[in-house]
Structure formats: C-alpha cells, structure tokens
Design a protein around this motif. Sequence first.
Motif, short mmCIF file in Angstrom:
data_model
loop_
_atom_site.label_atom_id
_atom_site.label_comp_id
_atom_site.label_asym_id
_atom_site.label_seq_id
_atom_site.Cartn_x
_atom_site.Cartn_y
_atom_site.Cartn_z
N VAL A 438 0.76 -1.14 0.43
CA VAL A 438 0.05 -0.13 0.01
C VAL A 438 1.04 1.15 -0.59
N LEU A 439 0.75 1.73 -1.45
CA LEU A 439 1.27 2.68 -1.26
C LEU A 439 1.34 3.94 -0.21
N GLY A 440 2.26 4.79 0.70
CA GLY A 440 2.28 5.23 1.84
C GLY A 440 2.11 5.40 2.47
N SER A 441 1.53 3.93 3.37
CA SER A 441 1.00 3.72 4.75
C SER A 441 2.21 3.16 5.42
N SER A 442 1.78 3.47 7.06
CA SER A 442 3.19 3.19 7.19
C SER A 442 4.02 2.22 7.63
N GLY A 443 5.79 2.40 7.82
CA GLY A 443 7.04 1.12 6.96
C GLY A 443 6.94 0.39 5.66
N SER A 444 6.10 1.54 4.28
CA SER A 444 5.97 1.24 2.88
C SER A 444 7.76 2.00 2.80
N VAL A 445 7.59 1.27 1.48
CA VAL A 445 8.73 1.95 0.71
C VAL A 445 8.83 3.39 0.48
N VAL A 446 7.74 4.16 0.14
CA VAL A 446 7.99 5.81 -0.82
C VAL A 446 8.10 6.22 0.73
N GLN A 452 14.86 9.11 3.26
CA GLN A 452 16.12 9.16 2.82
C GLN A 452 16.37 10.37 2.45
N LEU A 453 15.80 10.84 2.09
CA LEU A 453 15.60 11.91 0.83
C LEU A 453 16.07 12.95 2.32
N SER A 454 15.13 13.48 2.63
CA SER A 454 15.45 15.02 3.59
C SER A 454 16.14 14.73 4.12
N ARG A 455 16.88 13.06 4.47
CA ARG A 455 18.37 13.48 5.05
C ARG A 455 19.64 13.52 4.14
N GLY A 456 19.27 13.73 2.69
CA GLY A 456 20.68 13.93 1.57
C GLY A 456 20.88 12.69 1.28
N GLY A 457 19.72 11.18 1.35
CA GLY A 457 20.76 9.89 0.71
C GLY A 457 21.38 9.41 1.81
N PRO A 458 22.01 8.10 1.09
CA PRO A 458 21.23 7.56 0.12
C PRO A 458 20.05 6.82 0.09
N LEU A 459 19.81 6.36 -1.17
CA LEU A 459 18.19 5.52 -1.40
C LEU A 459 19.09 4.02 -1.20
N THR A 460 18.38 3.25 0.28
CA THR A 460 18.24 1.86 0.14
C THR A 460 17.80 1.16 -0.92
N VAL A 461 18.15 0.19 -1.56
CA VAL A 461 17.24 -0.47 -2.76
C VAL A 461 17.73 -2.26 -2.54
N THR A 462 17.40 -3.73 -1.93
CA THR A 462 17.69 -4.56 -1.62
C THR A 462 18.57 -5.35 -2.73
N ASP A 463 17.24 -5.18 -3.98
CA ASP A 463 17.95 -5.90 -5.50
C ASP A 463 17.66 -5.08 -6.55
N GLU A 464 18.98 -4.44 -7.34
CA GLU A 464 18.33 -4.49 -8.62
C GLU A 464 17.08 -5.05 -9.38
N ARG A 465 16.70 -5.78 -9.27
CA ARG A 465 15.43 -7.28 -9.67
C ARG A 465 14.03 -7.27 -9.05
N VAL A 466 13.83 -6.81 -7.78
CA VAL A 466 13.12 -6.70 -7.15
C VAL A 466 11.79 -5.71 -7.88
N GLU A 467 10.06 -6.29 -7.52
CA GLU A 467 9.38 -5.92 -7.83
C GLU A 467 7.91 -6.62 -7.18
N ARG A 468 7.16 -5.16 -7.16
CA ARG A 468 6.16 -5.14 -5.82
C ARG A 468 4.78 -4.41 -6.90
N TYR A 469 3.76 -5.41 -6.25
CA TYR A 469 2.47 -4.34 -7.12
C TYR A 469 2.33 -3.12 -5.56
N PHE A 470 1.55 -3.10 -6.58
CA PHE A 470 1.48 -1.16 -5.75
C PHE A 470 0.48 -1.07 -5.57
N MET A 471 -0.82 -0.45 -4.39
CA MET A 471 -1.87 0.46 -4.30
C MET A 471 -2.87 1.26 -3.94
N THR A 472 -2.41 2.46 -3.95
CA THR A 472 -3.26 3.32 -3.18
C THR A 472 -3.99 2.41 -1.47
#
Length: 612
Positions: A438-446, A452-472
């Motif tokens: 769920v986009l924007g929920s507590s603990g979700s990725v966005v 992380q962006l507000s702290r100047g980065g970096p943004l952390t991604v676990t793997d380049e190939r990771v994909e997820r389904y998203f809904m609002t």
Amino acid sequence: MLALDAVLVVLALFSAFAVVELPDGVWGNISSYLLLMPYMLGIAVGISIWLGIQDIQVSAYDSASVGLTSLHAILLTIASVTFSDVAGLQLPLELHAVFGVIFFCLAVGSRAILLQLVLAVYRYSSKHTRVLIYGAGTTGTQLVSALQGHERIQAVAFVDDNKALHGMRVHRLPVYPPSSIAALVKEKQIDRVLLAVPSLSRPKQAQIARKLEQMGLGVQMLPSFSQLIGEEALVNKLTPVSPHSFLGRAEVAQRSGGASAAYTGKVVLISGAGGSIGSELCRQVMECRPAKVILFELSELGLYNIDMELRSMIELEGLDVELVPVLGSVTDSRQVRSVMTKHKVNIVLHAAAYKHVPLVEANPLTGLVNNVFGTQTLAEQAAQAGVERFMLISSDKAVRPTNVMGASKRLAELVLQDMATRQGPTGTVFSMVRFGNVLGSSGSVVPLFQEQLSRGGPLTVTDERVERYFMTVQEAVQLVLQACSFSRGAEVFVLDMGEPVSILKLARQVIESAGYMVRDKENPDGDIEVQITGLRPGEKMSEELTLTGETINTPNPKIFMTREQGLSQIEIAAALRRLREAFVASDEEMARDVVRQWVEGGQACVAKADAS
C-alpha cells in the motif's frame, strides 16, 4: 518612470496655473514660469533618483512607496517656492501648494493605472488560474495581497465558516459560506481552492479537502506565516510529493458505489482501526452511514488519533453514526466476546496484524501468535455472536511465503477457510482478500525513500531486480468493501493491481520528482545515490497473488476470486495445537516446524531463516 514623473511635473504645473486665479491670467504667468521649468525638471529627476522612486515596480507600489511619493511632492513644492522667489515672480503660496497636491495625485494614480494595464495584458495573453480562498482570516488576506500582482493567478472570492463575514467584502473580494462552493465553481469558473485555515486541526483540514476534491477541484493547503518563519527550516514545511504519484497507472476512481447499502444501518467492527489500512476502512465505512462503528485497536495513540478524526468527520458532515473506541487485543477472547454480544455486531473487517517483514522475522513467535490466534479468536467469537460477514485483510506475501509474516498470514487464511467450511451456507460468511503493498502506509517504501531523501540520501534498494505490486490505500479499501458486500463464503479475493513496479525505478522516480538528479556511474555529479544493500531475510524478488495462478471474475472487474485447497479440520486443529505449544514453551524452532509442515512454501521460509 523618470520620464513619466517629468511629464507629470509639467502637467501638474499647468493644472495649478489653471486652477488658481492670478492677476495676469493663466498664460501670462505660465510664460514667466517657463524659464524655471528646466530647473524644476532637473530637481524632480534628482529627487526621484535620490529617493529610489524610479526603481519601484508598479506591482510592488505599496503604502511605503506612496509615502516616498508624498515626500517627493513636498520637496518639489519647496523647490518651486524657492525658485519663484529667487526669480522675483511673486507667485502666491496657494499656487505652489496646489501644484504639489496635483503632482502627488497624478504620480500615485498613474502607477495604479499602469499596474491594472500590465495585469490585463498578462491575463489576456496567457492562461490564468482562478482560485477560491477558503478562509478570510489573517492567512487568507495575506495571500490575497501576495496574489494581487500575480500575472497568472487571480483570486476570485473568499469562503469562510464565520457567519459574520458572509455577504461582506474583504480585500475587495466577496465572502461566501461553504454551502455556496458548488454554485461558485460553476458561476465563477473556479480552477483551484487554496485552504488558508492553518489554525484548523489536520483532520478537519483533510475533511474539507476531501469534500472539495470530490467536486473535482484541485486543493492546496497553506501554512501560516508564523509556521513559515518558525524554528524549523522552510524546506521542512513543504508537503512531499504524494505517494499516489508513483503508482504508474490510473487509480481506481469509483468509491464504495453499490456496496454502500451493505453497510448502511449496520454495526461494523474494524480491528486494527488505528493502522494505515484500518483507518482508511473507518473513513470509507463512515461514508456508507452505518449505525455504529466499533474501533478495535491495540495502540492507544492509534486509537486516539482515528477516534478524534472520525468525530471531527461526524461533526463536519453531520453524520448520525455512533463511535465506540475499544482499546484491546484481538487475542483476548473474553474482551472480543463481550464487544461482539454487547453491540450486536453485523460485520467484522479484520485488519489487525503485525505486517512489517523484518520485525516479524526477528520476533516470529509474537508475529505468529498475533496474526494466527488473533484471527482465530475474532472469527470464532464472530461465529458464536451470529455476525453476518467477516472479511480478513490478507497479503500477497501469504502465497508460498519466504518469511514468517507471510506464513502467519497464510495460516490465518487457512483458519478462516476452516471456519467457513464448518459454518456452512447459513452461518457467518467468512472471506478474505489479498493485495500487495500500500503506497504511503506506515513502513512502506515510498515514505522510507522520502525520509532518506530528506536526510540527503542515499536511498537503499535491496536488489536491482526486486518488483512489487502497489495500490493506494483508498482504492484497496474501496475494493475490499465491495468484495465483502458480495462474498458468499470461503472465497479468496485478489485485487487487480496492474503490473508489478521495479523498486529501483521507484527510487529513481522519488529522487527526480523532488527536483534532484540520481548519482550513478553515468552521472557521477548527481545529487542522490541509490545503494543496493542485498535481499533481507525472508524477502522475495517478486510477489504472487494466487497459489494456482487461476482467477474467476466477480461483479467488479477490478476484483477476482480464486479457489484454493485448504487444510482439513483435523489438520488445522493439529497445526494450531502445535503452534500453541510452541508459544507456551517459547520455542521458535517448534513454531518454524509448524510453518514447514502446514504452509505451502514454508520449507523455503524456514530455510532462509536458518541461513540467516
């Protein structure tokens, strides 16, 4: 501006000679004064440069600028008197005073006319936005002042809750009541509403914004001036880009639609009411006008926040709904039984769960007990109390899980399938719905990326190939409510979530949407870096929504159904008994054995845990 003031000096002098009666007539006195004209023009230009009047833009010509113009007129009057006496013209003081007054009026008036001409040119040569300002207080009036010189934004009117202001004009704009907004939008062709009511609480502002958005209006909220100059930096006051912007597809637009009738006049219990999904369930159920909503929540803060928000919603929208906040755990059978029987619950929406994968992975017993036994307790008490419908909010991580959280959700599904089988067609209708992140929920990725962006980065991604389904959260909840309304028992519903989204691509979008550039090998001078950290324990590369891959259509094209094989009554009883023994013995390995034995894909879950 210097040329304009020079012309105005000449006009003011001719006007003064025309107004004041003199012995030698108008032309006789003017001809003698023409010898002084070059000196007056030189003095006028010099004073204007000294005072900086010629540098003031017409859009910034305010009361302080008017004061400078009056000083300019006074000094010119003194100069005219001095030059006349030196030249022996013996002109009356009345003439010089009239000259000064006329010059002042011409200077101020000419700038006001110029401003309107320039604004008219801008407005007719480019598309401008017509805005309605909600709030005629200090912030609203400051906003109107700031927009008066804007070439592309035009403030049209005020809307305010204060009845004393209705029908009046503030800063030359009419003030209307909120009930007139729909008519104003059509009559005055409003494009956007600016909420200038920072003194209202956030829930009330959100309620107002939601009603305006339902009219098809764009809405923006303004902080107060005191907030902007407070201790926190201005950048911290700016609203981050909405997570909805990263959905990558059109959001489901319809609300609860025909499902509203299934909740109208009913008593609805929502477990986990203070969470991201639970709180949105509360908001949308309230729109269906139930008789009573029971907010069941373990977190005191979460319960307090949603209770206050919904009470504001009731007051603002005039809803006749009774709210019952209940602080407790779904694993407490005595409390659950008491609530069910006392309030005669008709519908249960079960959203209470521990959902954060790393935390549940680190606390497997707690996660399994809460998610599995909580579901069992709530379902059993619902059946005994004669509840009409029971909907479990599940997860795509329950399909062949590789983590304890997903395994706990799958076991909860199996418990509910067993309950549905035992109830038969005449008892409580048990069903469940799975959806992804769920986009924007507590603990979700966005929100994590934005932090992380507000702290100047970096943004952390676990793997380049990771994909997820998203809904609002809004579209997920409205589909859950509709699925619950037409369920018949034992269904596993899955939601149409579009195509899976690359998390790496999502991270880059978050960076670029904030106006920064990604720093990588191709662009070493970029602003923010994306770091690959490696898969966490129990994490998949991609998620699935069904075990079989087969789905069945439902009355809603965005909701599908799948039939999956559950466990027998004996098997589910054995699994729950073994899990309870593991909890009593505080034996995590025994609990993992339950997952390995009874959950499809559980072997991979346990293997990953052992490897970590």
